[in-house]
Write a protein that holds these residues in place. Structure first.
Motif, PDB file in Angstrom:
ATOM      1  N   UNK A 164       0.828  -1.212   0.000  1.00  0.00           N
ATOM      2  CA  UNK A 164       0.000   0.000   0.000  1.00  0.00           C
ATOM      3  C   UNK A 164       0.860   1.258   0.000  1.00  0.00           C
ATOM      4  N   UNK A 165       1.972   1.216   0.746  1.00  0.00           N
ATOM      5  CA  UNK A 165       2.821   2.401   0.856  1.00  0.00           C
ATOM      6  C   UNK A 165       3.510   2.740  -0.464  1.00  0.00           C
ATOM      7  N   UNK A 166       3.758   1.764  -1.315  1.00  0.00           N
ATOM      8  CA  UNK A 166       4.380   2.033  -2.613  1.00  0.00           C
ATOM      9  C   UNK A 166       3.561   3.039  -3.431  1.00  0.00           C
ATOM     10  N   UNK A 167       2.224   2.934  -3.344  1.00  0.00           N
ATOM     11  CA  UNK A 167       1.360   3.768  -4.191  1.00  0.00           C
ATOM     12  C   UNK A 167       0.424   4.662  -3.383  1.00  0.00           C
ATOM     13  N   UNK A 168       0.627   4.718  -2.058  1.00  0.00           N
ATOM     14  CA  UNK A 168      -0.217   5.573  -1.231  1.00  0.00           C
ATOM     15  C   UNK A 168      -1.632   5.053  -1.076  1.00  0.00           C
ATOM     16  N   UNK A 238       7.407   4.099  -7.675  1.00  0.00           N
ATOM     17  CA  UNK A 238       6.724   2.923  -8.243  1.00  0.00           C
ATOM     18  C   UNK A 238       5.530   3.405  -9.062  1.00  0.00           C
ATOM     19  N   UNK A 239       5.467   2.997 -10.318  1.00  0.00           N
ATOM     20  CA  UNK A 239       4.397   3.470 -11.208  1.00  0.00           C
ATOM     21  C   UNK A 239       3.088   2.718 -11.005  1.00  0.00           C
ATOM     22  N   UNK A 240       3.186   1.430 -10.712  1.00  0.00           N
ATOM     23  CA  UNK A 240       1.985   0.586 -10.707  1.00  0.00           C
ATOM     24  C   UNK A 240       2.231  -0.625  -9.821  1.00  0.00           C
ATOM     25  N   UNK A 241       1.178  -1.075  -9.135  1.00  0.00           N
ATOM     26  CA  UNK A 241       1.230  -2.326  -8.383  1.00  0.00           C
ATOM     27  C   UNK A 241       0.116  -3.236  -8.893  1.00  0.00           C
ATOM     28  N   UNK A 242       0.478  -4.461  -9.259  1.00  0.00           N
ATOM     29  CA  UNK A 242      -0.483  -5.471  -9.711  1.00  0.00           C
ATOM     30  C   UNK A 242      -0.633  -6.509  -8.605  1.00  0.00           C
ATOM     31  N   UNK A 243      -1.856  -6.688  -8.080  1.00  0.00           N
ATOM     32  CA  UNK A 243      -2.063  -7.638  -6.982  1.00  0.00           C
ATOM     33  C   UNK A 243      -2.958  -8.779  -7.441  1.00  0.00           C
ATOM     34  N   UNK A 247     -11.880  -7.928  -5.864  1.00  0.00           N
ATOM     35  CA  UNK A 247     -12.740  -7.414  -4.802  1.00  0.00           C
ATOM     36  C   UNK A 247     -13.826  -8.403  -4.385  1.00  0.00           C
ATOM     37  N   UNK A 248     -14.218  -9.297  -5.302  1.00  0.00           N
ATOM     38  CA  UNK A 248     -15.256 -10.266  -4.971  1.00  0.00           C
ATOM     39  C   UNK A 248     -14.803 -11.236  -3.880  1.00  0.00           C
ATOM     40  N   UNK A 249     -13.485 -11.377  -3.692  1.00  0.00           N
ATOM     41  CA  UNK A 249     -12.956 -12.214  -2.621  1.00  0.00           C
ATOM     42  C   UNK A 249     -13.059 -11.531  -1.270  1.00  0.00           C
ATOM     43  N   UNK A 255      -9.219   1.566  -3.535  1.00  0.00           N
ATOM     44  CA  UNK A 255      -7.877   1.458  -4.091  1.00  0.00           C
ATOM     45  C   UNK A 255      -7.568   2.689  -4.929  1.00  0.00           C
ATOM     46  N   UNK A 256      -6.328   3.159  -4.858  1.00  0.00           N
ATOM     47  CA  UNK A 256      -5.902   4.275  -5.704  1.00  0.00           C
ATOM     48  C   UNK A 256      -5.725   3.775  -7.141  1.00  0.00           C
ATOM     49  N   UNK A 257      -5.687   4.680  -8.124  1.00  0.00           N
ATOM     50  CA  UNK A 257      -5.537   4.246  -9.528  1.00  0.00           C
ATOM     51  C   UNK A 257      -4.270   3.447  -9.807  1.00  0.00           C
TER      52      UNK A 257
END
Length: 517
Positions: A164-168, A238-243, A247-249, A255-257
């Protein structure tokens, strides 16, 4: 004349498409964990299909090699052979597991960057983008600074604090349960109290003392300050985080963009054909298949022999064919319905309509694949977040869980028979499978779009949340609250002085009046 120009135009267009997707991408996946690698390489597979020039760097062999990208393996980083024994068989507390895991990862993070092949790559080549598999290896974000390019982070489960801290991304402690809390939404007061203590007390101490602190020292060694930005600064780029979450889980959270959910990225849109021997077994299983796997890291010979025998005794008595990923030796028993394999294509096996039950260790990747294909589970969690994963699976009636250390033939047998005979589990998991698949874009389409978006916009700095550049006092508005409290205090003191002044003037006037009278 027009017809003659068509082939030339076609070649021109093909060249344009090829050139448009020829970005050089470094996919850096250093964790020596096969289950993580399956998630991360699914991303590179999707990008490679579109012609991107990808170099994949790992510390262990690839499960499946892709001729469309270059692979470099760095030796010298591995998990000790006895690493899982005490964690699995003794029920080691999570904090002890975390300490030993971060020690292995800290060492691995340094070894991989110092490896001769990696040093040569860093000295001789240039990339347009770095995709980094994250597992407490923050220091390697410095690769983006070295290559002067954007970086995208790939993570295996729902976001944790450091992600979370990578992208605020906001923590929202009051209603978003932590991954390890075991709480579900909506949270009770006690759940919120426990969640607060984990997020604001336990997690910062563990993460910054055992993970982030050593990583900072290793960063300063590998990326000296005279050539590179500071550790704190480089993490803000960091430009982007892919997790690997959806959300259905659950839990429901904002979430931020810059954080994109790609849950199920490793699941194939269409299953690959099964090996002939496996296909024949599954097609001809009269009563159906029970698929048993404890993931890519746990071989059967690691398991306590008594517990393994318990599971064998239960399963061998059932009227189902047991397809069991075990290993090469030390089988817990032999039975006419039990078939052992050293490896099985899990996603393709779970996609087969004859699978009635999945006995799993509760790893997030395995749970996702089981949910996607609508197969109910019996979970025997072994370490890490698997315990919490299976508690959530049981709460949502996708299956049941049994603790490995305290497991008996009765508890394991009851769980297996309950999930096999009670239709609520299959109905619940198949209902969820419909929710999980209902999206405007598939996980692979999301990966391709957003990675190429970052490439098109040279890092897409406009995606970044301002929260990345704020400290904890600013994020919680404690500085504003403190300022307002100070202003309020000063106003109160001034009003008090003013009232005292008026009171003293009135009193003096009355005294003078009394003297005259």
């Amino acid at each position: 004349m027009f017809l003659k120009t068509i082939p030339v135009l076609a070649v021109f267009l093909l060249l344009q498409v090829s050139c448009g997707n020829s970005d050089r991408i470094l996919a850096f996946f250093p964790a020596p964990v096969k289950s993580h690698l399956i998630i991360h390489t699914a991303i590179t597979q999707a990008l490679a299909e579109l012609g991107h020039n990808i170099t994949v760097v790992t510390t262990i062999p690839l499960t499946t090699k892709n001729p469309k990208y270059r692979h470099i393996q760095l030796d010298g980083c591995s998990i000790p052979k006895n690493f899982f024994n005490e964690k699995v068989n003794e029920g080691q507390p999570f904090y002890k597991q975390f300490v030993s895991i971060t020690q292995v990862i800290n060492n691995c993070s340094n070894v991989t960057l110092q490896h001769p092949k990696m040093r040569q790559l860093m000295a001789e080549e240039q990339f347009d983008l770095v995709i980094m598999g994250y597992f407490f290896n923050e220091l390697q974000v410095g690769l983006a600074a070295h290559f002067k390019c954007p970086i995208v982070i790939s993570f295996m489960v729902q976001p944790i604090r450091l992600i979370n801290e990578f992208v605020g991304n906001p923590m929202e402690v009051s209603y978003v349960p932590n991954l390890l809390s075991g709480a579900d939404q909506p949270m009770s007061f006690l759940d919120r109290l426990k969640n607060f203590m984990i997020v604001e007390v336990l997690e910062p101490v563990m993460l910054y003392w055992f993970a982030n602190g050593p990583q900072k020292s290793l960063y300063e060694y590998n990326f000296p300050s005279d050539k590179y930005p500071s550790f704190d600064e480089v993490k803000k780029n960091v430009s982007l985080v892919l997790v690997n979450h959806h959300f259905s889980q659950g839990p429901i959270r904002p979430n931020v963009p810059g954080l994109i959910e790609i849950g199920g990225i490793q699941v194939k849109d269409k299953p690959d054909p099964l090996p002939e021997d496996i296909k024949s077994i599954m097609d001809n299983a009269k009563n159906g298949i029970i698929y048993f796997s404890f993931g890519s890291n746990i071989q059967g010979d690691i398991l306590n022999k008594e517990k393994a025998k318990i599971m064998f005794d239960v399963l061998s008595k059932l009227p189902y064919t047991i397809l069991w990923k075990w290993g090469k030796t030390d089988y817990p028993g032999q039975g006419p319905n039990v078939i052992y394999k050293t490896w099985l294509p899990q996603d393709d096996v779970l996609a087969h309509p004859n699978v009635k039950l999945f006995v799993t260790h509760g790893g997030q990747g395995s749970i996702v694949e089981s949910l996607y294909h609508g197969v109910p589970m019996v979970g025997v969690p072994l370490f890490g977040e698997q315990h919490v994963n299976m508690v959530n699976v049981q709460k949502k009636e996708y299956g049941r869980h049994v603790e490995f250390v305290t497991m008996t033939e009765e508890t394991f047998g009851n769980a297996v028979n309950d999930v096999l005979t009670n239709t609520k589990y299959r109905k619940s998991v198949q209902k969820f499978a419909k929710l999980y698949k209902d999206r405007p874009m598939t996980a692979k389409e999301s990966v391709v779009f957003w990675v190429e978006y970052v490439l098109r916009h040279q890092g897409a700095a406009h995606l970044q949340s301002p929260a990345v550049h704020m400290n904890s006092f600013q994020l919680m508005s404690l500085d504003v609250i403190g300022f307002l409290a100070l202003v309020g205090y000063l106003v109160f003191k001034l009003l008090k002085l003013f009232v005292c002044f008026i009171y003293s003037m009135c009193r003096r006037r009355n005294n003078m009046k009394n003297k005259k009278e």
